[in-house]
Design an enzyme around this catalytic site. Structure first.
Site, PDB file in Angstrom:
ATOM      1  N   GLU A 116       0.825  -1.217   0.000  1.00 14.77           N
ATOM      2  CA  GLU A 116       0.000   0.000   0.000  1.00 14.77           C
ATOM      3  C   GLU A 116       0.861   1.269   0.000  1.00 14.77           C
ATOM      4  O   GLU A 116       0.404   2.328   0.440  1.00 14.77           O
ATOM      5  CB  GLU A 116      -0.957   0.019   1.202  1.00 14.77           C
ATOM      6  CG  GLU A 116      -1.879  -1.182   1.326  1.00 14.77           C
ATOM      7  CD  GLU A 116      -2.937  -1.299   0.221  1.00 14.77           C
ATOM      8  OE1 GLU A 116      -3.006  -0.403  -0.646  1.00 14.77           O
ATOM      9  OE2 GLU A 116      -3.669  -2.304   0.240  1.00 14.77           O
ATOM     10  N   HIS A 141      -6.913  -3.851   9.999  1.00 15.30           N
ATOM     11  CA  HIS A 141      -8.128  -4.595   9.683  1.00 15.30           C
ATOM     12  C   HIS A 141      -8.946  -4.837  10.959  1.00 15.30           C
ATOM     13  O   HIS A 141      -9.020  -5.962  11.451  1.00 15.30           O
ATOM     14  CB  HIS A 141      -7.761  -5.943   9.031  1.00 15.30           C
ATOM     15  CG  HIS A 141      -7.020  -5.834   7.738  1.00 15.30           C
ATOM     16  ND1 HIS A 141      -6.398  -6.907   7.129  1.00 15.30           N
ATOM     17  CD2 HIS A 141      -6.804  -4.781   6.913  1.00 15.30           C
ATOM     18  CE1 HIS A 141      -5.827  -6.521   6.000  1.00 15.30           C
ATOM     19  NE2 HIS A 141      -6.048  -5.229   5.845  1.00 15.30           N
ATOM     20  N   GLU A 169     -16.675  10.796  23.362  1.00 14.38           N
ATOM     21  CA  GLU A 169     -15.369  11.323  22.972  1.00 14.38           C
ATOM     22  C   GLU A 169     -15.166  11.329  21.449  1.00 14.38           C
ATOM     23  O   GLU A 169     -14.302  12.053  20.943  1.00 14.38           O
ATOM     24  CB  GLU A 169     -14.240  10.533  23.640  1.00 14.38           C
ATOM     25  CG  GLU A 169     -14.096   9.122  23.120  1.00 14.38           C
ATOM     26  CD  GLU A 169     -12.837   8.424  23.653  1.00 14.38           C
ATOM     27  OE1 GLU A 169     -12.932   7.234  23.941  1.00 14.38           O
ATOM     28  OE2 GLU A 169     -11.779   9.066  23.762  1.00 14.38           O
ATOM     29  N   HIS A 210     -12.806  -4.206   4.112  1.00 13.15           N
ATOM     30  CA  HIS A 210     -11.348  -4.374   4.141  1.00 13.15           C
ATOM     31  C   HIS A 210     -10.726  -3.849   5.435  1.00 13.15           C
ATOM     32  O   HIS A 210     -10.127  -4.618   6.177  1.00 13.15           O
ATOM     33  CB  HIS A 210     -10.733  -3.693   2.902  1.00 13.15           C
ATOM     34  CG  HIS A 210      -9.247  -3.829   2.813  1.00 13.15           C
ATOM     35  ND1 HIS A 210      -8.567  -3.952   1.613  1.00 13.15           N
ATOM     36  CD2 HIS A 210      -8.287  -3.853   3.775  1.00 13.15           C
ATOM     37  CE1 HIS A 210      -7.266  -4.077   1.863  1.00 13.15           C
ATOM     38  NE2 HIS A 210      -7.079  -4.007   3.162  1.00 13.15           N
TER      39      HIS A 210
HETATM   40  O1  2HA Z   1      -1.675  -7.109   3.481  1.00  9.88           O
HETATM   41  O2  2HA Z   1      -3.435  -4.855   4.525  1.00  9.88           O
HETATM   42  O3  2HA Z   1      -4.231  -3.790   2.257  1.00  9.88           O
HETATM   43  C1  2HA Z   1      -1.477  -5.772   3.690  1.00  9.88           C
HETATM   44  C2  2HA Z   1      -2.762  -5.076   3.559  1.00  9.88           C
HETATM   45  C3  2HA Z   1      -3.178  -4.676   2.217  1.00  9.88           C
HETATM   46 ZN    ZN Z   2      -5.360  -4.091   4.230  1.00 13.51          ZN
END
Ligand code: 2HA
Ligand code: ZN
Length: 282
Positions: A116, A141, A169, A210
């Site tokens: 990323e 995540h 908050e 995601h």
């Molecule tokens: O695996 O989180 O978005 C890395 C990530 C890709």
């Molecule tokens: Zn990710």
């Protein structure tokens, strides 16, 4: 000074460890970047190797030309940063055109910066333009936030309001609210552009189905922001597990009453009147 003796490297690694123990980094999930201060990079200059080759970033970040960044490695596990930072993290330098990078420290067993990297650098670029103090971009995540992207409309106005109502908050910590990115292929320029559009104004972006991106001026603030959103999301998941409507909640006038005592300017964009009593509906 050795890189690993520096305060910034230690703060970087601590965030990785904390994020792993929160359960936000299964396998190689998530990534972290930090725009290193001039004096910090000068202090570790003896530990850097500038002889590496330039590689394409995959996008252009002219606003970051010549700067150094600590970033997690592609395919590396946050879980392993604690025991071997030099194998899982690197420092990169961006060239004068803002188009290429080279590794100057770390990833000693091979590898490249996070998949990323375009999102991280484009976010750091727009954040720097908004506030030069912003240096950290964090992606993870978190379970509850992701769960909500299946049941709430993918609309930043609705997401922000529902999350805000879960903890007093929240609007104080992120008064500009949350931006939403619909499902997109991760790792490329398109999702990087969509995320950086949000980060021009807001500190939090959620990637549907995601994960989440957060930015901040230091590791504590950035981790704390992520933690705050995910905690509120957990409360909302619990509430929605019991009912589709609340008996009582924090109302728009309650939010407005926070502005003066907490010296914030909570965005009116999210303080609309709700016509429906059902969670996630206007
Ligand atoms: O695996 O989180 O978005 C890395 C990530 C890709
Ligand atoms: Zn990710």
């Amino acid at each position: 000074m050795k890189v690993l003796d520096s305060k910034f490297a230690q703060g970087f690694c601590r965030l990785c460890v904390d994020g792993f123990y929160q359960g936000w980094h299964e396998r190689n999930g998530g990534n972290l970047s930090y725009r290193i201060k001039d004096e910090e990079i000068a202090a570790v200059a003896d530990d850097l190797d500038e002889s590496g080759e330039w590689k394409e970033i995959g996008t252009t970040v002219r606003g970051l030309a010549g700067e150094y960044f600590m970033v997690t490695g592609s395919g590396k596990y946050f879980r392993n940063v604690e025991i071997d930072p030099a194998a899982n993290v690197c420092i990169i330098k961006v060239d004068d055109a803002g188009e290429n990078y080279k590794i100057v420290w770390g990833l000693v067993e091979g590898g490249r910066p996070t998949s990323e990297l375009p999102s991280h650098l484009m976010n750091l670029e727009v954040c720097k333009a908004r506030d030069p103090q912003i240096r950290v971009v964090y992606h993870c995540h978190p379970t509850n936030t992701i769960a909500l992207t299946f049941v709430l409309p993918l609309d930043g106005k609705i997401f922000t309001r529902e999350i805000w109502e879960m903890a007093t908050e929240c609007p104080i910590v992120f008064p500009e609210g949350i931006g939403m990115v619909p499902w997109m292929v991760p790792g490329g320029r398109e999702i990087a552009v969509a995320t950086s559009e949000i980060m021009k104004k807001q500190d939090v972006a959620i990637w549907a189905h995601h994960g989440m991106f957060a930015c901040g001026t230091d590791f504590d603030i950035t981790f704390g922001l992520m933690h705050t959103v995910e905690k509120a999301a957990e409360i909302l998941v619990k509430v929605m597990s019991m009912t589709d409507r609340k008996r009582q909640t924090i109302e728009p006038e309650n939010f407005r009453a926070l502005n003066a005592p907490f010296n914030v300017n909570i965005s009116e964009d999210f303080l609309y009147d709700k016509k429906s009593g059902i969670i996630g509906e206007y």
